[in-house]
Design a protein around this motif. Structure first.
Motif, mmCIF file in Angstrom:
data_model
loop_
_atom_site.group_PDB
_atom_site.id
_atom_site.type_symbol
_atom_site.label_atom_id
_atom_site.label_comp_id
_atom_site.label_asym_id
_atom_site.label_seq_id
_atom_site.Cartn_x
_atom_site.Cartn_y
_atom_site.Cartn_z
ATOM 1 N N ILE A 37 73.567 66.528 -23.177
ATOM 2 C CA ILE A 37 75.010 66.750 -23.078
ATOM 3 C C ILE A 37 75.391 68.056 -23.766
ATOM 4 C CG2 ILE A 37 77.258 65.906 -23.887
ATOM 5 C CD1 ILE A 37 76.188 63.054 -23.329
ATOM 6 N N ARG A 38 74.831 68.310 -24.922
ATOM 7 C CA ARG A 38 75.128 69.565 -25.630
ATOM 8 C C ARG A 38 74.677 70.772 -24.804
ATOM 9 N NH1 ARG A 38 73.244 66.276 -30.012
ATOM 10 N NH2 ARG A 38 75.007 65.669 -31.303
ATOM 11 N N GLN A 39 73.503 70.681 -24.207
ATOM 12 C CA GLN A 39 73.006 71.787 -23.374
ATOM 13 C C GLN A 39 73.908 72.007 -22.162
ATOM 14 O OE1 GLN A 39 68.980 70.826 -22.306
ATOM 15 N NE2 GLN A 39 68.249 70.902 -24.424
ATOM 16 N N LEU A 40 74.285 70.929 -21.504
ATOM 17 C CA LEU A 40 75.170 71.054 -20.345
ATOM 18 C C LEU A 40 76.533 71.597 -20.747
ATOM 19 C CD1 LEU A 40 74.438 67.868 -18.226
ATOM 20 C CD2 LEU A 40 74.259 70.228 -17.473
ATOM 21 N N TYR A 41 77.021 71.170 -21.881
ATOM 22 C CA TYR A 41 78.312 71.656 -22.381
ATOM 23 C C TYR A 41 78.253 73.169 -22.611
ATOM 24 C CZ TYR A 41 82.362 72.255 -25.407
ATOM 25 O OH TYR A 41 83.533 72.692 -25.960
ATOM 26 N N ASP A 42 77.204 73.615 -23.284
ATOM 27 C CA ASP A 42 77.050 75.053 -23.540
ATOM 28 C C ASP A 42 76.908 75.828 -22.233
ATOM 29 O OD1 ASP A 42 77.223 74.602 -26.255
ATOM 30 O OD2 ASP A 42 75.036 74.633 -26.576
ATOM 31 N N LEU A 53 80.135 69.422 -14.583
ATOM 32 C CA LEU A 53 81.107 68.401 -14.979
ATOM 33 C C LEU A 53 80.695 67.029 -14.447
ATOM 34 C CD1 LEU A 53 84.504 70.267 -14.506
ATOM 35 C CD2 LEU A 53 83.363 69.662 -16.641
ATOM 36 N N ASN A 54 80.205 66.993 -13.211
ATOM 37 C CA ASN A 54 79.751 65.712 -12.650
ATOM 38 C C ASN A 54 78.590 65.144 -13.456
ATOM 39 O OD1 ASN A 54 81.656 65.783 -10.626
ATOM 40 N ND2 ASN A 54 80.290 66.778 -9.170
ATOM 41 N N GLN A 55 77.666 66.010 -13.862
ATOM 42 C CA GLN A 55 76.540 65.542 -14.671
ATOM 43 C C GLN A 55 77.007 65.067 -16.040
ATOM 44 O OE1 GLN A 55 73.398 68.399 -14.901
ATOM 45 N NE2 GLN A 55 72.706 68.020 -12.808
ATOM 46 N N LEU A 57 79.927 63.814 -16.757
ATOM 47 C CA LEU A 57 80.579 62.513 -16.567
ATOM 48 C C LEU A 57 79.541 61.399 -16.407
ATOM 49 C CD1 LEU A 57 83.532 63.487 -14.196
ATOM 50 C CD2 LEU A 57 83.663 62.808 -16.611
ATOM 51 N N ASN A 58 78.480 61.682 -15.668
ATOM 52 C CA ASN A 58 77.400 60.714 -15.507
ATOM 53 C C ASN A 58 76.765 60.393 -16.856
ATOM 54 O OD1 ASN A 58 74.290 60.289 -15.250
ATOM 55 N ND2 ASN A 58 75.131 59.577 -13.297
ATOM 56 N N LEU A 59 76.513 61.435 -17.641
ATOM 57 C CA LEU A 59 75.893 61.233 -18.953
ATOM 58 C C LEU A 59 76.832 60.492 -19.899
ATOM 59 C CD1 LEU A 59 74.136 64.686 -19.371
ATOM 60 C CD2 LEU A 59 73.058 62.474 -18.947
ATOM 61 N N GLN A 60 78.121 60.766 -19.779
ATOM 62 C CA GLN A 60 79.107 60.071 -20.605
ATOM 63 C C GLN A 60 79.089 58.564 -20.290
ATOM 64 O OE1 GLN A 60 83.203 61.171 -19.854
ATOM 65 N NE2 GLN A 60 83.766 60.762 -21.969
ATOM 66 N N TYR A 61 78.991 58.245 -19.014
ATOM 67 C CA TYR A 61 78.915 56.838 -18.602
ATOM 68 C C TYR A 61 77.639 56.193 -19.137
ATOM 69 C CZ TYR A 61 78.880 52.755 -15.525
ATOM 70 O OH TYR A 61 78.835 51.478 -15.036
ATOM 71 N N SER A 120 70.074 56.440 -14.369
ATOM 72 C CA SER A 120 69.234 57.591 -14.699
ATOM 73 C C SER A 120 68.349 57.978 -13.513
ATOM 74 C CB SER A 120 68.372 57.257 -15.918
ATOM 75 O OG SER A 120 67.492 58.300 -16.207
ATOM 76 N N ILE A 121 67.747 56.994 -12.889
ATOM 77 C CA ILE A 121 66.874 57.265 -11.738
ATOM 78 C C ILE A 121 67.689 57.818 -10.576
ATOM 79 C CG2 ILE A 121 65.447 56.138 -9.971
ATOM 80 C CD1 ILE A 121 64.375 54.374 -12.293
ATOM 81 N N ASP A 122 68.883 57.273 -10.345
ATOM 82 C CA ASP A 122 69.738 57.788 -9.276
ATOM 83 C C ASP A 122 70.100 59.252 -9.521
ATOM 84 O OD1 ASP A 122 69.668 55.343 -8.023
ATOM 85 O OD2 ASP A 122 71.654 54.715 -8.727
ATOM 86 N N ALA A 123 70.418 59.598 -10.766
ATOM 87 C CA ALA A 123 70.775 60.984 -11.091
ATOM 88 C C ALA A 123 69.585 61.917 -10.864
ATOM 89 C CB ALA A 123 71.259 61.085 -12.536
#
Length: 138
Positions: A37-42, A53-55, A57-61, A120-123
Motif C-alpha cells: 500500500i505504501r509503495q502504491l501510494y508513493d 486507486l483500484n488496487q 481500494l482492493n488492498l484496503q478491503y 488476493s488470487i483474483d487480483a
C-alpha cells in the motif's frame, strides 16, 4: 457405540500452537500488504492512475478482512485461556462452552482467511491477464 469426550485442562492448550502460528501468518500478510500500500501510494503521488486507486481500494478491503482474521484469532486465543482458567476452577460446563466458542472463533478466522486468499488470487489473476494481453500485443 457411544462417544464420550473427556475435557481436561490440557484440552484448550491443544489449540495454542495453531492459533499462534495463524496469528504470525496473519501478521506477515498484514506487513506485506502495508508495504505494498505504501509503495502504491508513493507511485500514485508521482504518476496518478486510476489503476493505482483500484488496487489501493482492493488492498484496503483486504486489510479489513485481515483485521477481522486477527480479531477472531486473538479472541479465540482469549477464550481458550478463559476455558483453561475455568477448568482450573472446576467449572467444567463453562469451560467447555468457552472452549467451543474458541473453536468457533478459530473457524471464523479461517473463513476470513479463505476469503482474503480468494480476493488476493483474483487480483493477481487480473494483473497476469493484463500482462498476457500486453505480451500478445507486442
Amino acid at each position: 457405540m457411544s462417544f464420550t469426550f473427556d475435557f481436561a485442562l490440557t484440552t484448550p492448550a491443544l489449540v495454542f500452537p495453531a492459533i499462534s502460528l495463524l496469528m504470525l501468518a496473519y501478521t506477515n500478510r498484514f506487513v506485506v500488504l502495508a508495504d505494498l500500500i505504501r509503495q502504491l501510494y508513493d507511485r500514485h503521488k508521482e504518476y496518478p492512475k486510476a489503476e493505482n486507486l483500484n488496487q489501493i481500494l482492493n488492498l484496503q478491503y483486504r486489510m479489513k478482512i485481515i483485521k477481522r482474521m486477527q480479531q477472531c484469532g486473538a479472541t479465540s486465543f482469549a477464550f481458550a485461556v478463559l476455558s483453561m482458567i475455568t477448568s482450573m476452577l472446576y467449572i467444567p460446563y463453562l469451560s467447555g462452552i468457552l472452549f467451543l466458542t474458541s473453536l468457533v472463533l478459530l473457524l471464523f478466522s479461517l473463513i476470513f482467511l479463505l476469503k482474503e486468499l480468494s480476493i488476493s488470487i483474483d487480483a493477481l489473476t487480473i494483473q497476469l491477464d493484463d500482462l498476457t494481453v500486453q505480451v500478445n500485443e507486442d
